[in-house]
Design an enzyme around this catalytic site. Structure first.
Site, PDB file in Angstrom:
ATOM      1  N   SER A 151       0.854  -1.186   0.000  1.00 59.15           N
ATOM      2  CA  SER A 151       0.000   0.000   0.000  1.00 59.15           C
ATOM      3  C   SER A 151       0.885   1.230   0.000  1.00 59.15           C
ATOM      4  CB  SER A 151      -0.891   0.004   1.247  1.00 59.15           C
ATOM      5  OG  SER A 151      -1.481   1.274   1.458  1.00 59.15           O
ATOM      6  N   TYR A 164      -2.463  -0.532  10.424  1.00 59.60           N
ATOM      7  CA  TYR A 164      -2.430  -0.867   9.000  1.00 59.60           C
ATOM      8  C   TYR A 164      -1.115  -0.411   8.376  1.00 59.60           C
ATOM      9  CZ  TYR A 164      -3.920  -0.975   4.083  1.00 59.60           C
ATOM     10  OH  TYR A 164      -4.017  -1.227   2.731  1.00 59.60           O
TER      11      TYR A 164
END
Length: 260
Positions: A151, A164
């Protein structure tokens, strides 16, 4: 692509980015095994899409977070279509808590690390050993690959998604380390960093990011589509960048660019 079709395994492959990756691989001459938590209508739709693109498809049920189940998952994937030439570690989860990082619940942190980081590490470890056991003709021109879907949050800090971000930054280092370890066996390792992609995972923040995109928050002022990620993976898996390994490819419309 001419000749025999190669085999890919895509984790988290039944819908969203995973489906787009499976389709792109099929278009690039791969037969594709998809792995996910359950075989449902979405999984069957993805398998049908692989067939429409000229590829064979197979489904293996299982969670990458269950390390004890990895041997079964890998064996079933290997037996379904043949030796795996490309592993795409796509399975992942978003934070269950958006808020102050001082209040992140242990359960949310552990879930992210278990799926996004720990599961990918040990699944790759197991498949890499099988790949190494297969002969390679020209290791300086890799014909096999491991691709990690991380990501933009591997490098972009978002305090409201602290757990995350930590899991994705761990994937970035994991990809680098595997690139070093597997190069001599003709196995390239790549990391793909999606930005804001229109999927079920971003549905709850659609309005926030849609306004940001429209107001110039993204240099390429549109939402990313799953196909943007899929096409990038297809190029990498097909070996069209044969002198690249250990690199991170941003698929984010330029969000990662530092501006003043």
């Amino acid at each position: 692509m001419t000749g025999a079709r190669r085999i890919a395994l895509v984790t988290g492959g039944r819908r969203g980015i995973g489906r787009a990756i499976a389709y792109a691989l099929a278009d690039r001459g791969f037969d594709v095994v998809i792995n996910d938590l359950e075989r449902d209508a979405s999984a069957d739709e993805t398998l049908a899409g692989i067939a429409e693109r000229g590829g064979k498809g197979a489904f293996v049920t299982g969670s990458v977070s269950d390390i004890d189940d990895h041997e079964r998952i890998v064996s079933e994937a290997w037996d379904a279509l043949g030796p795996i030439a490309c592993l795409v570690n796509n399975a992942g989860v978003q934070t269950a808590y958006r808020g102050d990082m001082l209040d992140v619940p242990v359960e949310s942190f552990d879930r992210l690390i278990s799926v996004n980081l720990r599961g990918s590490y040990f699944l790759t470890q197991r498949i890499a050993k099988r790949m190494i056991a297969q002969p390679v003709t020209e290791p300086t021109r890799p014909d096999r690959s491991v691709i990690f879907i991380s990501s933009g949050n591997a490098v972009i800090a978002t305090q409201a998604q602290a757990d995350y971000c930590i899991s994705k930054s761990g994937i970035a280092m994991m990809a680098t380390l595997y690139a070093l370890r597997l190069a001599e066996y003709g196995i390239a390792v790549h990391e793909v960093r999606p930005g804001i992609i229109k999927t079920d995972m971003t549905a709850d923040v659609f309005e926030k990011y849609d306004n940001w995109a429209r107001s110039g928050g993204f240099p390429l002022a549109r939402w990313g589509e799953p196909e943007d990620v899929g096409n990038t993976v297809g190029v990498l898996a097909a070996g069209l960048l044969p002198y690249s390994t250990g690199h991170a490819f941003h698929v984010d419309g330029g969000i990662h660019i530092r501006r003043t």
